[in-house]
Design an enzyme around this catalytic site. Structure first.
Site, PDB file in Angstrom:
ATOM      1  N   HIS A   1      25.809  28.287 -26.624  1.00 20.64           N
ATOM      2  CA  HIS A   1      27.103  27.667 -26.915  1.00 20.64           C
ATOM      3  C   HIS A   1      27.642  28.172 -28.254  1.00 20.64           C
ATOM      4  O   HIS A   1      28.786  28.642 -28.345  1.00 20.64           O
ATOM      5  CB  HIS A   1      26.939  26.150 -26.950  1.00 20.64           C
ATOM      6  CG  HIS A   1      28.213  25.420 -27.242  1.00 20.64           C
ATOM      7  ND1 HIS A   1      29.012  24.876 -26.264  1.00 20.64           N
ATOM      8  CD2 HIS A   1      28.843  25.139 -28.411  1.00 20.64           C
ATOM      9  CE1 HIS A   1      30.068  24.309 -26.813  1.00 20.64           C
ATOM     10  NE2 HIS A   1      29.987  24.453 -28.119  1.00 20.64           N
ATOM     11  N   GLU A   2      26.819  28.086 -29.274  1.00 18.08           N
ATOM     12  CA  GLU A   2      27.262  28.517 -30.600  1.00 18.08           C
ATOM     13  C   GLU A   2      27.408  30.037 -30.682  1.00 18.08           C
ATOM     14  O   GLU A   2      28.237  30.550 -31.445  1.00 18.08           O
ATOM     15  CB  GLU A   2      26.281  28.024 -31.672  1.00 18.08           C
ATOM     16  CG  GLU A   2      26.109  26.507 -31.731  1.00 18.08           C
ATOM     17  CD  GLU A   2      27.427  25.770 -31.914  1.00 18.08           C
ATOM     18  OE1 GLU A   2      28.368  26.343 -32.491  1.00 18.08           O
ATOM     19  OE2 GLU A   2      27.521  24.612 -31.468  1.00 18.08           O
TER      20      GLU A   2
ATOM     21  N   HIS B   1      30.932  30.921 -29.851  1.00 20.77           N
ATOM     22  CA  HIS B   1      31.803  30.751 -31.015  1.00 20.77           C
ATOM     23  C   HIS B   1      31.628  31.902 -32.003  1.00 20.77           C
ATOM     24  O   HIS B   1      32.596  32.492 -32.484  1.00 20.77           O
ATOM     25  CB  HIS B   1      31.473  29.441 -31.736  1.00 20.77           C
ATOM     26  CG  HIS B   1      31.831  28.201 -30.966  1.00 20.77           C
ATOM     27  ND1 HIS B   1      33.037  28.041 -30.328  1.00 20.77           N
ATOM     28  CD2 HIS B   1      31.139  27.047 -30.759  1.00 20.77           C
ATOM     29  CE1 HIS B   1      33.079  26.845 -29.757  1.00 20.77           C
ATOM     30  NE2 HIS B   1      31.940  26.235 -30.004  1.00 20.77           N
TER      31      HIS B   1
END
Length: 418
Positions: A18-19, A22
């Site tokens: 998920h990160e 980003h």
């Protein structure tokens, strides 16, 4: 121990990817990413690479990518402040030392007249015993040193807010998107490992000590008919078997080009208020790359729909807060799933990844969906919301989410001891 390892791997993978979404798209847009963190709270481990500090923190409540310009920058050089400047061979400032200047040899101490570390990248000031104002150019990757900590400066073109609306939105959306990509890949791996179910009139895996095994049925047996009823698909087999609980049936099969008839009595099992017949065999499977990709897509879509409906039901009041699970609940679920082997653990990881992706897309302050909602407003009105007001909304949202997490965790603990 196996449960703890599985939980750490699942949680770590979900948050990491998920990160990573980003981080990748933020860096691709040229944004300075100060920290990539898994977990919150005290730092357990860290290392620095390519301007970013990678950390593992104590509390397994998520993670974050800290981008320049998103948090208030701590470096403020007011007129009259004495700082030490470390210069490179091009006479550019590479370090701005705010205290403990004696630790840096050849440091040039000045009293700041003005400083612009975002746009012009200059520092002007007077050296001791000198009356002439001197101006120094600051390197775009210079560091400010305070209390032994070095912080890289963030020129405006490296800050989150300097990027286009599309670049900012992509950097935020990429986090949840990576959770769907992760689930898709996991389902493909599952398909490659255990095969893809096919609707053929044949026997798949035979369960140990089942009526099928005792009757002599083997994996790969092709069923031509049951009780003289032709069978052309797996669905035909299950329909006939389910209709005959506890009744002997004759199964005509072909095995190694030989035809034979086998008598077997399906076990009678309850499904709700109905009794159905079961042989104890699984659907036949085939292994193929294209089939596994299709399975990955189909399963990702199926679970996305199911979880989305559940979220809608939660919002509309069909579910209560007691039905939610946090880290403790996920740990307990992992404990149950580990007993069934690595395939079930992989399936759990895929479903949780979709869950995390969808939850983060909710238009709730402090979540990625809340950020995207503010971008939508910016696109409609032609200018961004005041940063302080938006920041306050996200702060309140984060506080409420932490409160929700505490309540959910407390409920998980209560369920564990009930």
């Amino acid at each position: 121990m196996n449960t703890a390892i599985a939980f750490i791997l699942i949680f770590g993978a979900l948050v990491f990817f998920h990160e990573l979404g980003h981080l990748y798209f933020a860096k691709r847009a040229g944004i300075l990413c100060r920290e990539f963190a898994i977990g919150f709270g005290p730092k357990l481990y860290s290392f620095e690479k390519n301007e970013t500090v990678y950390t593992i923190r104590l509390l397994p409540l998520g993670g974050y990518v800290r981008m320049a310009g998103e948090d208030p920058e701590t470096v403020e050089l007011k007129p009259g402040t004495k700082v030490g400047l470390v210069l490179n061979e091009k006479e550019e400032v590479t370090k701005i030392v705010l205290d403990n200047r004696e630790k840096y040899p050849n440091v040039r101490v000045i009293e700041v007249d003005q400083a612009d570390l975002e746009h012009k990248l200059i520092i002007s000031g007077y050296e001791e015993y000198e009356e002439e104002l001197q101006t120094f150019r600051v390197h775009e990757k210079a560091h400010c040193v305070s209390a032994g900590e070095e912080t890289q400066i963030a020129p405006f073109n490296r800050q989150f807010g300097s990027k286009t609306l599309g670049q900012r939105a992509l950097a935020i959306f990429a986090g949840p998107a990576m959770n769907f990509v992760l689930a898709f890949v996991i389902f493909i791996v599952i398909g490659l490992i255990q095969g893809i179910p096919v609707d053929k009139s044949m026997i798949g895996k035979v369960m140990p000590n089942s009526v099928a095994e005792k009757a002599g049925l083997h994996e790969g047996d092709k069923i031509t008919s049951i009780n003289q009823q032709p069978t052309n698909s797996w669905k035909d087999i299950t329909n006939i078997v389910r209709e005959n609980p506890g009744k002997e049936i004759t199964i005509d099969i072909t095995r190694d080009s030989k035809k034979m008839a086998i008598q077997v009595t399906p076990a009678a099992e309850k499904e709700g208020d109905v009794t159905v017949g079961k042989l104890g065999v699984q659907e036949p499977v085939e292994k193929s790359v294209l089939g596994s990709i299709k399975l990955g897509f189909d399963e990702t879509c199926r679970w996305t729909k199911l979880i989305f409906v559940s979220l809608i039901q939660l919002v509309t009041g069909h579910f209560s807060i007691n039905d939610l699970s946090g880290p403790v609940g996920i740990y307990n679920l992992t404990d149950q799933v580990v007993e069934y082997g690595p395939i079930r653990v992989l399936s759990l990881a895929a479903v949780l990844s979709i869950n995390l992706g969808l939850f983060n897309l909710l238009p709730v302050p402090a979540l990625d969906g809340g950020r995207l909602f503010f971008f939508l407003i910016e696109a409609l009105r032609g200018k961004p919301i005041d940063r302080q007001k938006e920041g306050m909304v996200h702060f309140i949202g984060f506080a409420l989410l932490m409160l929700l997490m505490l309540v959910v965790t407390w409920n998980d603990i209560r369920k564990f001891f009930l």
